[in-house]
Design an enzyme around this catalytic site. Structure first.
Site, short mmCIF file in Angstrom:
data_model
loop_
_atom_site.label_atom_id
_atom_site.label_comp_id
_atom_site.label_asym_id
_atom_site.label_seq_id
_atom_site.Cartn_x
_atom_site.Cartn_y
_atom_site.Cartn_z
N ILE A 94 0.89 -1.18 0.00
CA ILE A 94 0.00 0.00 0.00
C ILE A 94 0.92 1.21 0.00
CG2 ILE A 94 -0.25 -0.11 2.53
CD1 ILE A 94 -3.00 1.33 2.14
N ALA A 95 0.63 2.18 -0.85
CA ALA A 95 1.50 3.35 -0.93
C ALA A 95 0.71 4.57 -1.38
CB ALA A 95 2.64 3.10 -1.91
N GLU B 138 2.22 -7.82 6.27
CA GLU B 138 3.52 -7.82 6.96
C GLU B 138 4.06 -6.40 6.92
OE1 GLU B 138 5.53 -10.12 8.29
OE2 GLU B 138 4.30 -11.88 7.80
N ASN C 44 7.85 1.03 10.88
CA ASN C 44 7.13 1.82 9.86
C ASN C 44 5.96 2.58 10.51
OD1 ASN C 44 5.71 2.79 7.62
ND2 ASN C 44 6.29 1.02 6.38
N TYR D 39 -2.78 1.20 10.33
CA TYR D 39 -3.36 -0.13 10.51
C TYR D 39 -4.09 -0.25 11.84
CZ TYR D 39 -0.09 -1.03 6.72
OH TYR D 39 0.60 -0.97 5.54
C1 LIG Z 1 1.41 4.45 5.02
C2 LIG Z 1 0.79 5.35 3.95
C3 LIG Z 1 0.21 4.47 2.85
C4 LIG Z 1 -0.32 6.20 4.59
O1 LIG Z 1 -1.00 6.91 3.56
P1 LIG Z 1 -1.85 8.26 3.88
O2 LIG Z 1 -2.71 8.54 2.71
O3 LIG Z 1 -0.93 9.33 4.32
O4 LIG Z 1 -2.72 7.79 5.13
P2 LIG Z 1 -4.06 8.51 5.67
O5 LIG Z 1 -4.03 9.96 5.35
O6 LIG Z 1 -5.23 7.74 5.20
O7 LIG Z 1 -3.87 8.30 7.24
C5 LIG Z 1 -4.96 7.94 8.06
C6 LIG Z 1 -4.51 7.95 9.50
O8 LIG Z 1 -3.45 6.98 9.69
C7 LIG Z 1 -2.45 7.53 10.59
N1 LIG Z 1 -1.19 7.78 9.86
C8 LIG Z 1 -0.98 7.67 8.53
N2 LIG Z 1 0.32 7.96 8.25
C9 LIG Z 1 0.91 8.25 9.42
C10 LIG Z 1 2.23 8.63 9.78
N3 LIG Z 1 3.22 8.75 8.88
N4 LIG Z 1 2.50 8.89 11.08
C11 LIG Z 1 1.53 8.76 12.02
N5 LIG Z 1 0.25 8.41 11.75
C12 LIG Z 1 -0.05 8.15 10.46
C13 LIG Z 1 -3.02 8.85 11.08
O9 LIG Z 1 -3.80 8.59 12.22
C14 LIG Z 1 -3.89 9.28 9.93
O10 LIG Z 1 -4.93 10.14 10.31
P3 LIG Z 1 -4.61 11.72 10.49
O11 LIG Z 1 -3.87 12.17 9.28
O12 LIG Z 1 -6.00 12.31 10.61
O13 LIG Z 1 -3.82 11.83 11.75
C15 LIG Z 1 1.86 6.32 3.35
O14 LIG Z 1 2.50 7.00 4.42
C16 LIG Z 1 2.95 5.64 2.52
O15 LIG Z 1 2.77 5.45 1.32
N6 LIG Z 1 4.09 5.30 3.14
C17 LIG Z 1 5.22 4.73 2.38
C18 LIG Z 1 4.93 3.35 1.88
C19 LIG Z 1 4.73 2.39 3.04
O16 LIG Z 1 5.52 2.34 3.97
N7 LIG Z 1 3.65 1.59 2.96
C20 LIG Z 1 3.30 0.64 3.99
C21 LIG Z 1 4.06 -0.60 3.82
S1 LIG Z 1 3.64 -1.75 5.10
#
Ligand SMILES: CC(C)(COP(=O)(O)OP(=O)(O)OC[C@H]1O[C@@H](n2cnc3c(N)ncnc32)[C@H](O)[C@@H]1OP(=O)(O)O)[C@@H](O)C(=O)NCCC(=O)NCCS
Length: 147
Positions: free
Chosen positions: A70-71, A104, A109, A115
């Site tokens: 997921i990204a 996983e 992270n 999650y």
């Molecule tokens: C993880 C990832 C997919 C999150 O995507 P996103 O669109 O920013 O997530 P959302 O905006 O839907 O976040 C929803 C909630 O999750 C939590 N959250 C998401 N990213 C977070 C972060 N970096 N730090 C803390 N909380 C986080 C928060 O509670 C957030 O709500 P808020 O913004 O109102 O506080 C993105 O950071 C990403 O692509 N990371 C790099 C790739 C990766 O590591 N993927 C997961 C592999 S296991």
């Protein structure tokens, strides 16, 4: 699920922007194409005004779906796109007959917050499961969400 070339392009645009190279987690184009050729892998792409913003890639097995990737691209983060992609992935997996969605995750992270807030519970810890390109070992956490 066979993916049109355009969709693979979109996935790769997000892939290249989203993953930190320090952890070697991004897949290359060939890996994505091969996964989608097999037939039990599925994807969703999120777009913002025609720009690819995020994606999920998951694999269905007997009564279980595994979220492989997921990204969300950095410029689109913290707008709920990750959460929305998870919701779609859960709904799609349930429709395919999955009873749970598994994933996983590298233990350090920050995605852990996403999650934990979306119904996933920790069901396992694998010590030293990941090896970074620099040779460091990192633990992996297995999460499950009942569908
Ligand atoms: C993880 C990832 C997919 C999150 O995507 P996103 O669109 O920013 O997530 P959302 O905006 O839907 O976040 C929803 C909630 O999750 C939590 N959250 C998401 N990213 C977070 C972060 N970096 N730090 C803390 N909380 C986080 C928060 O509670 C957030 O709500 P808020 O913004 O109102 O506080 C993105 O950071 C990403 O692509 N990371 C790099 C790739 C990766 O590591 N993927 C997961 C592999 S296991």
């Amino acid at each position: 699920m066979i993916a049109p070339t355009d969709d693979i392009d979109r996935i790769m645009t997000v892939m290249q922007a989203a993953f930190d190279p320090a952890f070697g987690e991004a897949w290359n184009r060939r890996q994505v194409e091969d996964a989608l050729l097999v037939g039990n892998c599925h994807y969703r792409i999120a777009e913002v005004i025609d720009e690819p913003a995020g994606f999920t890639l998951s694999r269905y097995g007997f009564e279980e779906e595994e979220l492989l990737l997921i990204a969300v691209a950095p410029q689109f983060r913290r707008r709920g796109i990750g959460e929305q992609l998870l919701r779609y992935c859960k709904a799609d997996a349930k429709m395919r007959g999955a009873r749970q969605l598994l994933l996983e995750m590298r233990s350090d992270n920050l995605a852990i917050h996403l999650y934990q807030q979306n119904g996933f519970i920790e069901i396992g810890l694998r010590k030293n499961y990941y090896r970074t390109p620099a040779g460091n070992r990192l633990d992996s956490i297995t999460f499950a969400c009942i569908l």
